[in-house]
Motif scaffolding. Structure first.
Motif, PDB file in Angstrom:
ATOM      1  N   ALA A   1       4.165  -6.813 -38.159  1.00  0.00           N
ATOM      2  CA  ALA A   1       3.527  -6.157 -37.013  1.00  0.00           C
ATOM      3  C   ALA A   1       2.484  -7.031 -36.320  1.00  0.00           C
ATOM      4  N   ASN A   2       2.423  -8.319 -36.648  1.00  0.00           N
ATOM      5  CA  ASN A   2       1.526  -9.219 -35.935  1.00  0.00           C
ATOM      6  C   ASN A   2       2.100  -9.572 -34.572  1.00  0.00           C
ATOM      7  N   GLN A   3       1.240 -10.038 -33.670  1.00  0.00           N
ATOM      8  CA  GLN A   3       1.698 -10.399 -32.332  1.00  0.00           C
ATOM      9  C   GLN A   3       2.519 -11.681 -32.386  1.00  0.00           C
ATOM     10  N   CYS A   4       3.622 -11.703 -31.678  1.00  0.00           N
ATOM     11  CA  CYS A   4       4.465 -12.897 -31.611  1.00  0.00           C
ATOM     12  C   CYS A   4       5.104 -12.952 -30.233  1.00  0.00           C
ATOM     13  N   GLU A   5       5.939 -13.932 -30.011  1.00  0.00           N
ATOM     14  CA  GLU A   5       6.600 -14.112 -28.720  1.00  0.00           C
ATOM     15  C   GLU A   5       8.101 -13.911 -28.881  1.00  0.00           C
ATOM     16  N   THR A   6       8.701 -13.295 -27.886  1.00  0.00           N
ATOM     17  CA  THR A   6      10.149 -13.129 -27.829  1.00  0.00           C
ATOM     18  C   THR A   6      10.685 -13.873 -26.621  1.00  0.00           C
ATOM     19  N   ARG A   7      11.711 -14.653 -26.838  1.00  0.00           N
ATOM     20  CA  ARG A   7      12.346 -15.415 -25.744  1.00  0.00           C
ATOM     21  C   ARG A   7      13.685 -14.762 -25.420  1.00  0.00           C
ATOM     22  N   MET A   8      13.993 -14.736 -24.141  1.00  0.00           N
ATOM     23  CA  MET A   8      15.188 -14.027 -23.697  1.00  0.00           C
ATOM     24  C   MET A   8      15.846 -14.782 -22.555  1.00  0.00           C
ATOM     25  N   PHE A   9      17.163 -14.823 -22.584  1.00  0.00           N
ATOM     26  CA  PHE A   9      17.872 -15.348 -21.419  1.00  0.00           C
ATOM     27  C   PHE A   9      19.185 -14.594 -21.253  1.00  0.00           C
ATOM     28  N   VAL A  10      19.710 -14.646 -20.045  1.00  0.00           N
ATOM     29  CA  VAL A  10      20.958 -13.965 -19.694  1.00  0.00           C
ATOM     30  C   VAL A  10      22.011 -15.022 -19.406  1.00  0.00           C
ATOM     31  N   THR A  11      23.177 -14.878 -19.990  1.00  0.00           N
ATOM     32  CA  THR A  11      24.260 -15.814 -19.730  1.00  0.00           C
ATOM     33  C   THR A  11      25.556 -15.036 -19.559  1.00  0.00           C
ATOM     34  N   HIS A  12      26.499 -15.628 -18.847  1.00  0.00           N
ATOM     35  CA  HIS A  12      27.775 -14.964 -18.587  1.00  0.00           C
ATOM     36  C   HIS A  12      28.876 -15.641 -19.394  1.00  0.00           C
ATOM     37  N   ILE A  13      29.665 -14.838 -20.094  1.00  0.00           N
ATOM     38  CA  ILE A  13      30.792 -15.336 -20.876  1.00  0.00           C
ATOM     39  C   ILE A  13      32.072 -15.014 -20.111  1.00  0.00           C
ATOM     40  N   PRO A  14      32.853 -16.016 -19.762  1.00  0.00           N
ATOM     41  CA  PRO A  14      34.083 -15.777 -18.993  1.00  0.00           C
ATOM     42  C   PRO A  14      35.007 -14.782 -19.687  1.00  0.00           C
TER      43      PRO A  14
END
Length: 501
Positions: A298-311
Motif C-alpha cells: 500500500a505504499n505510493q508507487c508509479e504505474t506506467r501505461m501505454f496503448v498499442t494496436h495488435i493487427p
C-alpha cells in the motif's frame, strides 16, 4: 512425507534450523531442541524438520513432546515466500464419501476454515498451521470444544447443551454421516487441499485466487499501521498528491530514440517475455506515468501505461507497476474499447514447430482446453498471459504442479501416481509435436487472441475464430446482468441530438 532425516543432536540451536531453510538440499537432518512445556512447566523436546512437499513448496515441521505430562503438539510453518494473492478453496463433501474426508489439508497459520451449513468457523488463532486431513481438522475442533464441557454444564447449562447438540452435528460431518461444504480461506496463499482427481479438474472443489484487503495485508505484516482502512488510505493518498496534476504525465517518444523510452519504461515493471511479445507488433507513441498505490504494501508507487494496436485483434492497454518499498512488480494487459456483445472461441491446430511460436494473448476471463489430453482449465485460471503456444503449455504444466501438491509423496497410491506421471509425459510430448494436437481458448469477453502464421489471417487454415452468444450464467459471472447503462445511454443520445441541432 519424504526425506525424513534421522539426524539426532540435542545441542543443535534454533539458528541451525533457520539456516537450513535457505539450503537447496532437501535431505535436511532432524533437529531436536529442548523446550519448555506450557502445561507442566518441565522441559520437553521439540523436533524440527525442513521438508519439501513435491510440487507444492518447502515447509518447516515442528513437533513437541513432553515426557513428564504427555503433552504433544505439532505445527507447520512455511519456509518460502508469501504468495502474491490469497487463495480460497471450497470443497463439497457428500455424505458417505470417506475419500473426501481423507483428503490431505495444508492449513497455514493465518488461514480460516468455515462450514456454512453449521454456521461454524475456525479462526486462525484457534488452530495453528497444520498438516492434516478434512476428518482430522474437524475431529480436532470437536475435541477442543468438548474439553471444557463439564465446566460449562456447571456455569451455563443452556450453552453447554447447545454446544453438545452442535458437537453431534460436527462429529457427524467428520465421520461422513452429513453432507457439508468445507471452505479454506488463506490470505497468504500458502494453504492447500489435495485434489484426488489430479491432473484432471476436481468436480467437487472450486479454487479462487484474490487480491488481499488492507486488513489482510496488515495481518501479514505488510502494513506498519494495521488500523489503516481503505477510506483512510484513500484520504491520505489524496492529501499527499494534492499538488499532483490530475492528468497523467507522458514521456516524449523521441527522447531516447525511437521506441526506446517505451521499452525502458515498460521493462522496468514488466516481465521480459511480455515486453518482447508486445513490441513485435508496434512501439507505443507515448508512455503515460501516474501515481498509484502498491497492491501488496500500500505504499505510493508509479504505474506506467501505454496503448498499442495488435493487427487482426484490437487496441490493448498495458499497465506495469513496480514498488520501491517492497519490490513487488505487477503487469496487466487490458483490452480497450467496449465490452463485446458476443464471446469468442479460438481453435488452433498445432502441427509443427512453427505453430509453437505463435503469439498468444490469454485474458484473465479465458479458459483453455486441449481435447487430446482431456484437459480443461476454467476461466480465470493462471490469470492473463502474453506468451506463445509453447509458453502457454509450459505454464499450464507449472501451474498444475503448483496447485496439485502431494503428487509424488509416499502417501500417494501407485495408480494415482502413475496416472499423474503419464499425464505429465503426455503434456511434455505436446511440445515435441509427435502428433498434431488442438489448442482451444474460450473467452466469454472475446479479449484473447492467437496470432496467425501467415501475413493474411484468412490464409491461415489452422486458425479458426468462432463467435457465440453468452449464456445467462456467463453474464452473471462477469457481472453483466446487473450492469445498468440506461442513464449513460440517455446522456449520450441527448448529446448527439443537441450536436445535430
Amino acid at each position: 512425507m519424504e526425506n525424513m532425516g534421522t539426524y539426532d543432536d540435542s545441542n543443535v540451536d534454533v539458528g541451525s534450523v533457520v539456516e537450513a531453510i535457505c539450503l537447496d538440499d532437501v535431505d535436511t537432518p532432524l533437529y531436536k531442541v529442548e523446550s519448555l512445556c506450557m502445561r507442566c512447566g518441565e522441559n520437553g523436546m521439540t523436533n524440527f524438520l525442513l521438508t519439501l512437499i513435491p510440487n507444492f513448496r518447502k515447509i518447516l515441521l515442528s513437533a513437541f513432546e513432553c515426557p513428564h505430562c504427555g503433552e504433544r503438539n505439532n505445527e507447520v510453518q512455511f519456509a518460502g515466500e508469501i504468495q502474491p494473492r490469497g487463495c480460497r478453496y471450497q470443497l463439497n463433501v457428500q455424505s458417505g464419501d470417506l475419500k473426501m474426508l481423507n483428503r490431505q489439508i495444508v492449513k497455514a497459520e493465518l488461514a480460516t476454515i468455515k462450514i456454512p451449513e453449521l454456521d461454524f468457523e475456525i479462526p486462525p488463532e484457534a488452530q495453528r498451521g497444520s498438516l492434516s486431513t478434512v476428518e482430522g481438522i474437524l475431529l480436532r475442533a470437536a475435541d477442543g470444544l468438548d474439553v471444557l464441557q463439564e465446566e460449562r454444564k456447571k456455569v451455563d447449562p443452556k450453552t453447554a447443551e447447545a454446544i453438545e447438540l452442535f458437537l453431534v452435528k460436527l462429529r457427524a460431518c467428520a465421520t461422513g454421516k452429513l453432507s457439508f461444504t468445507f471452505i479454506l480461506d488463506d490470505p497468504a496463499g500458502n494453504s492447500y487441499i489435495e485434489n484426488i482427481f489430479a491432473p484432471s479438474m476436481d468436480p467437487s472443489m472450486n479454487i479462487k485466487f484474490y487480491e488481499r484487503t488492507l486488513e489482510q495485508q496488515a495481518a501479514l505484516g505488510y502494513l506498519s499501521d494495521s488500523s489503516k482502512t481503505a477510506e483512510g488510505a484513500e484520504q491520505k493518498f489524496s492529501v499527499e498528491n494534492k499538488d499532483t496534476p490530475s492528468t497523467a504525465t507522458t514521456e516524449p517518444h523521441g527522447s531516447v530514440g525511437a521506441a526506446a523510452a517505451g521499452r525502458k519504461a515498460i521493462a522496468e515493471g514488466s516481465s521480459a517475455e511480455m515486453v518482447e511479445a508486445l513490441f513485435r507488433y508496434s512501439a507505443p507513441e507515448e508512455v503515460m506515468t501516474f501515481p498509484s498505490s502498491c497492491g501488496v504494501c500500500a505504499n505510493q508507487c508509479e504505474t506506467r501505461m501505454f496503448v498499442t494496436h495488435i493487427p487482426y485483434f484490437q487496441e490493448v492497454i498495458v499497465m506495469a507497476s513496480t514498488c520501491d518499498g517492497c519490490g513487488y512488480r505487477n503487469s496487466e494487459l487490458k483490452a480497450g474499447g467496449s465490452i463485446p456483445a458476443k464471446g469468442k472461441k479460438i481453435t488452433v491446430s498445432i502441427k509443427n514447430v512453427t505453430d509453437l511460436s505463435r503469439d498468444v494473448i490469454k485474458s484473465d476471463t479465458a479458459g483453455v482446453i486441449i481435447p487430446e489430453l482431456d484437459l480443461e482449465l476454467a476461466s480465470g485460471t493462471m490469470g492473463g498471459l502474453v506468451t506463445t503456444v509453447e509458453g502457454l503449455v509450459t505454464k499450464i504444466n507449472e501451474n498444475l504442479e503448483r496447485v496439485h501438491g502431494f503428487t509424488f509423496g509416499d502417501s500417494l497410491d501407485g495408480n494415482r501416481k502413475t496416472r499423474w506421471q503419464d499425464f505429465r509425459d503426455r503434456l511434455n510430448r505436446l511440445l515435441s509435436i509427435e502428433e498434431p494436437w488442438t489448442l482451444i481458448i474460450d473467452d466469454a469477453l472475446a479479449n484473447s487472441f492467437v496470432a496467425p502464421a501467415t501475413d493474411d489471417i484468412n490464409d491461415d487454415k489452422q486458425l479458426k475464430f468462432e463467435e457465440y452468444e453468452r449464456s445467462w450464467d456467463q453474464n452473471e459471472d462477469l457481472g453483466l446482468n446487473d450492469m445498468d447503462t440506461s442513464s449513460a445511454d440517455a446522456a449520450y443520445d441527448s448529446i448527439n441530438l443537441s450536436s445535430k441541432n
